[in-house]
Design an enzyme around this catalytic site. Structure first.
Site, PDB file in Angstrom:
ATOM      1  N   CYS A  81       3.943   3.560   0.887  1.00  0.00           N
ATOM      2  CA  CYS A  81       3.518   2.187   2.082  1.00  0.00           C
ATOM      3  C   CYS A  81       4.937   1.529   2.479  1.00  0.00           C
ATOM      4  O   CYS A  81       5.409   2.337   3.527  1.00  0.00           O
ATOM      5  CB  CYS A  81       2.754   1.009   1.354  1.00  0.00           C
ATOM      6  SG  CYS A  81       1.774   0.184   2.468  1.00  0.00           S
ATOM      7  N   HIS A 192      -0.963   4.544  -1.144  1.00  0.00           N
ATOM      8  CA  HIS A 192      -0.585   3.911  -2.393  1.00  0.00           C
ATOM      9  C   HIS A 192      -1.220   5.213  -3.463  1.00  0.00           C
ATOM     10  O   HIS A 192      -2.074   5.140  -3.983  1.00  0.00           O
ATOM     11  CB  HIS A 192      -0.958   2.892  -2.828  1.00  0.00           C
ATOM     12  CG  HIS A 192      -0.788   1.681  -1.953  1.00  0.00           C
ATOM     13  ND1 HIS A 192       0.300   0.279  -2.015  1.00  0.00           N
ATOM     14  CD2 HIS A 192      -0.803   0.970  -0.969  1.00  0.00           C
ATOM     15  CE1 HIS A 192       0.875  -0.544  -1.175  1.00  0.00           C
ATOM     16  NE2 HIS A 192      -0.281  -0.391  -0.410  1.00  0.00           N
ATOM     17  N   GLU A 194       0.012   4.714  -6.910  1.00  0.00           N
ATOM     18  CA  GLU A 194       0.135   3.699  -7.607  1.00  0.00           C
ATOM     19  C   GLU A 194      -1.854   3.744  -7.926  1.00  0.00           C
ATOM     20  O   GLU A 194      -2.619   3.787  -8.987  1.00  0.00           O
ATOM     21  CB  GLU A 194       0.783   3.431  -7.730  1.00  0.00           C
ATOM     22  CG  GLU A 194      -0.050   1.568  -7.138  1.00  0.00           C
ATOM     23  CD  GLU A 194       1.221   2.144  -5.876  1.00  0.00           C
ATOM     24  OE1 GLU A 194       1.564   3.056  -4.857  1.00  0.00           O
ATOM     25  OE2 GLU A 194       1.054   1.064  -4.672  1.00  0.00           O
TER      26      GLU A 194
END
Lengths: 210, 256
Positions: A81, A192, A194
């Protein structure tokens, strides 16, 4: 999976816990630190970050030797990011010089239509420009030039990096921008990983395998 | 192409997921982690957890479950309820939440929105707005809606308030249309459309989903970025994979 000596650079951002947990789900432990010695000793380095570019650069500068350390790393490094944006040369967000590991500019989205809300927030598809790149193995169906079949990732940002020679994943919001970049040992994702389901987890797993 | 977001909302009270009708008469719908996992697997784009008692009881949401949710979810989630300070927000974000949503505390002190945006970036800051169409047709913001004995009308007109929230650094607005909440007759298209035209940050519709066509209507007619719903998802009445296939069939981009 083989354990790596993974370090997450403590850049003071708010998404660090989710990055740690994502690696935990892959069975990989991570050390959170801003200590250049520990970062140098790692096998793999993550540069996370949310927030504003100028603030993030100020925080990195506040830690003695950290910027030079990041610039000098030779092991695999991945920015996430804002962490990806920091890899470039310059950001319009606070008119700040960045790490300069990859040539390119970061600028604000231009609103092309009334429906185009900013921040760019949500799941968008990424066309894999270099599907054979090690980071992109088994990330999604390929893809080719058919955006409808390319994998989706979760984005939240108001600034974006232009397309450049090192773009390996392209996203479109108003116009095209760099979603995934890779140059030598340095890579980055604007989204992102994750928080991007299985496709995101696969990119993190591929990174660990580098 | 940026897809439209489908967002199950889990109202949390005392560590379990509950659901009421028009913000009242709550009944238990299930365990937080079980529901979070189910929605992750079904393809929800994002989850919102509202601690519906927190704001009115003057306490912050319990941290315990935030961390547990963050560990199992690989999709983004937002935590709302009783976040009254930058430190409250920091704890929740540090525990792994992606966004925090503020409502009554922002109405009490609008500068709070800017403080959160400065500390964490606008992308973390959601402003929840509980709004009602009054008898005279005006739009009014309500606060402390988690507890019916404390609910009161704020001084703000809804359109003024969403503009102010955007100006102060909100990254997204969740508009809870109270007239429609829990009655399953569809989203408040007219009101959402008016709010959509007032702001340029993402807008999430909330309140009134009862059928798949309601999602199609709100995306097509109010041009919202996401649609939030609770009971139709919790009860299994609308399976998320079916909803997304239906939206794609109707040329509304959804992630499948």
């Amino acid at each position: 999976m083989t354990q790596r000596d993974l370090v997450i650079i403590d850049s003071g951002g708010a998404n660090i816990a989710s990055v740690l947990f994502a690696f935990e789900r892959l069975g990989q432990k991570a050390v959170l630190t801003a200590d250049p010695d520990k970062i140098n000793a790692a096998s793999h380095v993550i540069l996370p970050g949310v927030g504003a570019a100028a603030d993030a650069m100020t925080k990195l500068r506040a830690q003695d030797g950290l910027i030079d350390c990041i610039r000098g790393l030779t092991q695999p490094v991945m920015g996430i990011c804002l962490g990806m944006q920091l890899l470039f040369s310059f950001s319009e967000e606070g008119d700040v010089d960045l790490l300069g590991l990859i040539d390119g500019r970061v600028s604000k989205f231009k609103q092309h239509s009334a429906d185009m809300t900013i921040p760019h927030m949500g799941w968008n598809n990424v066309v894999l420009e270099q599907p054979d790149h090690p980071l992109l193995q088994n990330v999604g169906q390929n893809v080719g030039q058919n955006p409808a079949q390319s994998p989706f990732f979760y984005f939240v940002h108001s600034y974006r990096a232009d397309m450049n020679d090192h773009t390996i994943g392209r996203c479109t919001y108003g116009d095209d921008f760099t979603a995934i970049v890779a140059r030598g040992n340095v890579a980055g994702c604007q989204f992102h990983p994750e928080r991007s389901g299985k496709a995101g987890a696969k990119i993190l797993e591929n990174f660990l395998a580098l | 192409m940026l897809t439209k977001r489908i967002i199950p909302c889990l109202d949390v009270r005392d560590g379990v997921v509950v659901k009421g009708v028009q913000f009242r008469n709550h009944r238990v719908m299930g365990d937080i982690l079980e529901l979070a996992q189910r929605y992750r697997d079904e393809g929800a784009d994002e989850l919102v957890f509202y601690d519906i008692t927190a704001s009115s009881d003057n306490r912050v949401v319990d941290k315990d479950w935030v961390r547990k949710v963050a560990k199992i979810l690989d999709i983004p989630f937002c935590v709302a309820g009783g976040i009254r300070s930058v430190d409250d927000a920091r704890r929740i974000l540090n525990d792994g939440a992606d966004k925090i949503s503020v409502n009554s505390p922002a109405l009490e002190r609008p500068a709070f929105i800017s403080e959160l945006a400065d500390a964490f970036g606008v992308q973390c800051v959601v402003v929840g707005v509980d709004t009602r169409v009054e008898d005279d047709g005006s739009l009014a913001v309500y606060q402390y809606t988690g507890d019916e004995t404390k609910t009161l009308k704020a001084k703000h007109n809804t359109l003024d308030w969403v503009r102010e929230a955007q100006r102060r650094g909100a990254g997204e607005i969740v508009l809870n249309c109270m007239n429609n909440d829990g009655v399953k007759q569809g989203y408040d298209i007219a009101q959402l459309k008016a709010v959509r035209e007032a702001i340029s940050i993402p807008l999430i519709a909330s309140g009134g989903a009862g059928d798949m066509v309601h999602f199609k209507d709100v995306f097509e007619q109010a041009h919202v970025d996401g649609a939030l719903a609770a009971s139709v998802f919790h009860s299994g009445q609308i399976p998320i994979p079916d909803l997304k296939a239906y939206l794609n069939d109707n040329n509304i981009p959804a992630r499948q």
